[in-house]
Structure formats: structure tokens, C-alpha cells
Motif scaffolding. Structure first.
Motif, PDB file in Angstrom:
ATOM      1  N   ALA A   1       0.850  -1.196   0.000  1.00 25.15           N
ATOM      2  CA  ALA A   1       0.000   0.000   0.000  1.00 25.15           C
ATOM      3  C   ALA A   1       0.878   1.235   0.000  1.00 25.15           C
ATOM      4  CB  ALA A   1      -0.904  -0.006   1.228  1.00 25.15           C
ATOM      5  N   ASP A   2       1.031   1.827  -1.177  1.00 30.80           N
ATOM      6  CA  ASP A   2       1.815   3.051  -1.299  1.00 30.80           C
ATOM      7  C   ASP A   2       0.955   4.084  -2.005  1.00 30.80           C
ATOM      8  OD1 ASP A   2       3.955   4.821  -1.184  1.00 30.80           O
ATOM      9  OD2 ASP A   2       5.413   3.276  -1.706  1.00 30.80           O
TER      10      ASP A   2
ATOM     11  N   ALA B   1       4.122  -2.046  18.080  1.00 27.20           N
ATOM     12  CA  ALA B   1       5.128  -2.940  18.670  1.00 27.20           C
ATOM     13  C   ALA B   1       6.534  -2.606  18.186  1.00 27.20           C
ATOM     14  CB  ALA B   1       4.780  -4.388  18.326  1.00 27.20           C
ATOM     15  N   VAL B   2       6.656  -2.267  16.902  1.00 24.37           N
ATOM     16  CA  VAL B   2       7.965  -1.948  16.322  1.00 24.37           C
ATOM     17  C   VAL B   2       8.519  -0.651  16.907  1.00 24.37           C
ATOM     18  CG1 VAL B   2       9.078  -1.193  14.180  1.00 24.37           C
ATOM     19  CG2 VAL B   2       7.636  -3.230  14.178  1.00 24.37           C
ATOM     20  N   LEU B   3       7.688   0.374  16.985  1.00 28.78           N
ATOM     21  CA  LEU B   3       8.136   1.658  17.531  1.00 28.78           C
ATOM     22  C   LEU B   3       8.495   1.536  19.012  1.00 28.78           C
ATOM     23  CD1 LEU B   3       5.628   4.111  15.795  1.00 28.78           C
ATOM     24  CD2 LEU B   3       8.009   3.617  15.167  1.00 28.78           C
ATOM     25  N   LYS B   4       7.760   0.664  19.717  1.00 29.23           N
ATOM     26  CA  LYS B   4       8.038   0.442  21.139  1.00 29.23           C
ATOM     27  C   LYS B   4       9.448  -0.111  21.348  1.00 29.23           C
ATOM     28  CE  LYS B   4       6.303  -2.042  25.199  1.00 29.23           C
ATOM     29  NZ  LYS B   4       5.280  -3.015  25.686  1.00 29.23           N
ATOM     30  N   GLU B   5       9.931  -0.906  20.373  1.00 25.08           N
ATOM     31  CA  GLU B   5      11.274  -1.490  20.470  1.00 25.08           C
ATOM     32  C   GLU B   5      12.357  -0.536  19.966  1.00 25.08           C
ATOM     33  OE1 GLU B   5      11.969  -4.193  21.983  1.00 25.08           O
ATOM     34  OE2 GLU B   5       9.956  -5.006  22.256  1.00 25.08           O
ATOM     35  N   GLY B   6      11.961   0.668  19.511  1.00 24.57           N
ATOM     36  CA  GLY B   6      12.930   1.686  19.127  1.00 24.57           C
ATOM     37  C   GLY B   6      13.382   1.657  17.678  1.00 24.57           C
ATOM     38  N   PHE B   7      12.677   0.902  16.821  1.00 21.35           N
ATOM     39  CA  PHE B   7      13.042   0.844  15.405  1.00 21.35           C
ATOM     40  C   PHE B   7      12.445   2.020  14.637  1.00 21.35           C
ATOM     41  CE2 PHE B   7      13.236  -3.694  16.622  1.00 21.35           C
ATOM     42  CZ  PHE B   7      14.543  -3.957  16.242  1.00 21.35           C
ATOM     43  N   GLN B   8      13.052   2.346  13.509  1.00 25.67           N
ATOM     44  CA  GLN B   8      12.522   3.366  12.608  1.00 25.67           C
ATOM     45  C   GLN B   8      11.969   2.685  11.362  1.00 25.67           C
ATOM     46  OE1 GLN B   8      15.838   6.093  11.994  1.00 25.67           O
ATOM     47  NE2 GLN B   8      15.006   7.484  13.523  1.00 25.67           N
ATOM     48  N   ILE B   9      10.738   3.028  11.008  1.00 24.33           N
ATOM     49  CA  ILE B   9      10.039   2.406   9.886  1.00 24.33           C
ATOM     50  C   ILE B   9      10.316   3.174   8.596  1.00 24.33           C
ATOM     51  CG2 ILE B   9       7.739   1.973   8.913  1.00 24.33           C
ATOM     52  CD1 ILE B   9       6.797   1.378  11.781  1.00 24.33           C
ATOM     53  N   LYS B  10      10.535   2.422   7.511  1.00 25.21           N
ATOM     54  CA  LYS B  10      10.729   3.020   6.189  1.00 25.21           C
ATOM     55  C   LYS B  10       9.480   2.765   5.335  1.00 25.21           C
ATOM     56  CE  LYS B  10      14.605   2.297   4.019  1.00 25.21           C
ATOM     57  NZ  LYS B  10      15.783   1.598   3.433  1.00 25.21           N
ATOM     58  N   GLY B  11       8.806   3.826   4.928  1.00 22.97           N
ATOM     59  CA  GLY B  11       7.688   3.692   4.001  1.00 22.97           C
ATOM     60  C   GLY B  11       6.467   3.028   4.608  1.00 22.97           C
ATOM     61  N   LYS B  12       5.559   2.638   3.721  1.00 23.86           N
ATOM     62  CA  LYS B  12       4.314   2.009   4.153  1.00 23.86           C
ATOM     63  C   LYS B  12       4.476   0.499   4.154  1.00 23.86           C
ATOM     64  CE  LYS B  12       1.353   5.827   2.757  1.00 23.86           C
ATOM     65  NZ  LYS B  12       0.109   6.247   2.064  1.00 23.86           N
ATOM     66  N   GLY B  13       3.519  -0.170   4.767  1.00 20.04           N
ATOM     67  CA  GLY B  13       3.672  -1.592   5.035  1.00 20.04           C
ATOM     68  C   GLY B  13       3.289  -2.509   3.889  1.00 20.04           C
TER      69      GLY B  13
END
Length: 201
Positions: A102-103, A163-175
Motif C-alpha cells: 500500500a503506497d 510494537a515496532v516503535l516500542k522497540e525503538g526501530f525506525q520504519i521506512k515507508g508504508k507496510g
């Protein structure tokens, strides 16, 4: 009446058994299908951190549309190509998963078998089917069962993102959504949602 009732019950039982056997066969068959190679780097309470190898996708653009609106159309385009609707009438081995991204322009893709190259793949008849080489990606992946729609997809994406943000990761783009089963499989369905992450040291 008793005779006809028994006959009806036996017929229903036979149909139910045939249906169950069919579903079990489909489930066993799909479990043997080729899937992308990846390495699990770490397991978190709600997701896995995976390093995926490079892969080639056969991709169709769905335009500015949601999963519910255009996924069936995209799946038909891909399935037709796999089952021989191409310029050499060649059937391609099934792989999994089908990937929905989904972009700004949504896409639906199937993973090209590892034994194939773009040059060795049959030329599509549909101009909306193109080949794209994906670079290796670091993905956070959450798995779940059942059937999917826009509402469920959004809920699972939100769950994974939290959950990902809680672990301190940075997300690239949409899923991404990974679907591993054909529409007619009712038992043992496997789905995944994923986010690409910035590289970690």
C-alpha cells in the motif's frame, strides 16, 4: 420419511468429508510452495525481525485503490499469467506469498521462482504486469490467520507499528501484506503484515 432423512444425512456427511479432505489437501500442497529466503535475526513478543534476500517480483499496479477494491482484480492478473496467459503459453510454478504493498500507487506481486531470471520468464500479454528486482530488506513481520479485508489489515498494521516503535526501530515507508493461501482455502490460512526498517547495527 425416515429412509429419505437417513439418505439426506448420509449425503451431507459425504459432502462434508469430501470438503474436509479437499481443504486438507490444499493446505498440505500450499505448505510445499517455494517462499522467499530470509534469516530470523530476533524474535520479539509480537513480531519477528527478518533479513530478506533479494528477490524478483512480477508486479501489477492497482492504482489509488484499497485492498478490498482491487486485490481480486490484481490476483486474477497474476494468476492468469502464472497459468499460461503469456506470449509463450507457459505455466509458471506457484510461489508464496502474494505481496500487497500500500503506497501512493498500490501494487500486488508474486515472487518469481529463484530458478528464473527476467530473461527466462515468459513475456506478459498484460502490459500492467512488469518485473521488479527487490533489494535485500530488513523487515519486522507479524503473522496471523483467517481471511483479510481493509479493516483487519489496518488493525494488524497498527498493532505491528505500535510494537515496532516500542522497540525503538525506525520504519521506512508504508507496510506490506503477505498472503500465502488461495481464496478457496478455508483451513490453515497464513497471513503476515510487515514494515521495512532502517538498518540496525
Amino acid at each position: 420419511n425416515y429412509y429419505y432423512m437417513n439418505k439426506w444425512l448420509i449425503s451431507v456427511l459425504v459432502i462434508a468429508i469430501v470438503f474436509l479432505v479437499f481443504q486438507l489437501v490444499v493446505s498440505m500442497t500450499t505448505s510445499d510452495i517455494e517462499t522467499p529466503k530470509y534469516k530470523v535475526l530476533k524474535k520479539y513478543p509480537r513480531f519477528e525481525l527478518r533479513q530478506y534476500e533479494s528477490m524478483m517480483l512480477a508486479t501489477t499496479n492497482l492504482g489509488v485503490a484499497s485492498f478490498d477494491e482491487k486485490s481480486s482484480e490484481g490476483f486474477r492478473t497474476i494468476a492468469s499469467y502464472i497459468f499460461g496467459k503469456n506470449k509463450s503459453n507457459e505455466k509458471i510454478a506457484m510461489t508464496a506469498p502474494v505481496i500487497y504493498h500500500a503506497d501512493s500507487i498500490s501494487t500486488l506481486s508474486f515472487v518469481v521462482p529463484r530458478s528464473k531470471t527476467e530473461e527466462s520468464m515468459p513475456v506478459p500479454i498484460d502490459s500492467n504486469l512488469t518485473f521488479v528486482v527487490q533489494a535485500p530488506k530488513l523487515l519486522a513481520v507479524l503473522d496471523f490467520g483467517g481471511f483479510i479485508n481493509d479493516e483487519k489489515l489496518a488493525a494488524r498494521m497498527a498493532e505491528l507499528k505500535k510494537a515496532v516503535l516500542k522497540e525503538g526501530f525506525q520504519i521506512k515507508g508504508k507496510g506490506y501484506f503477505f498472503g500465502y493461501n488461495p481464496p478457496w482455502q478455508l483451513i490453515g490460512r497464513k497471513n503476515e503484515v510487515a514494515f521495512e526498517l532502517e538498518s540496525v547495527n
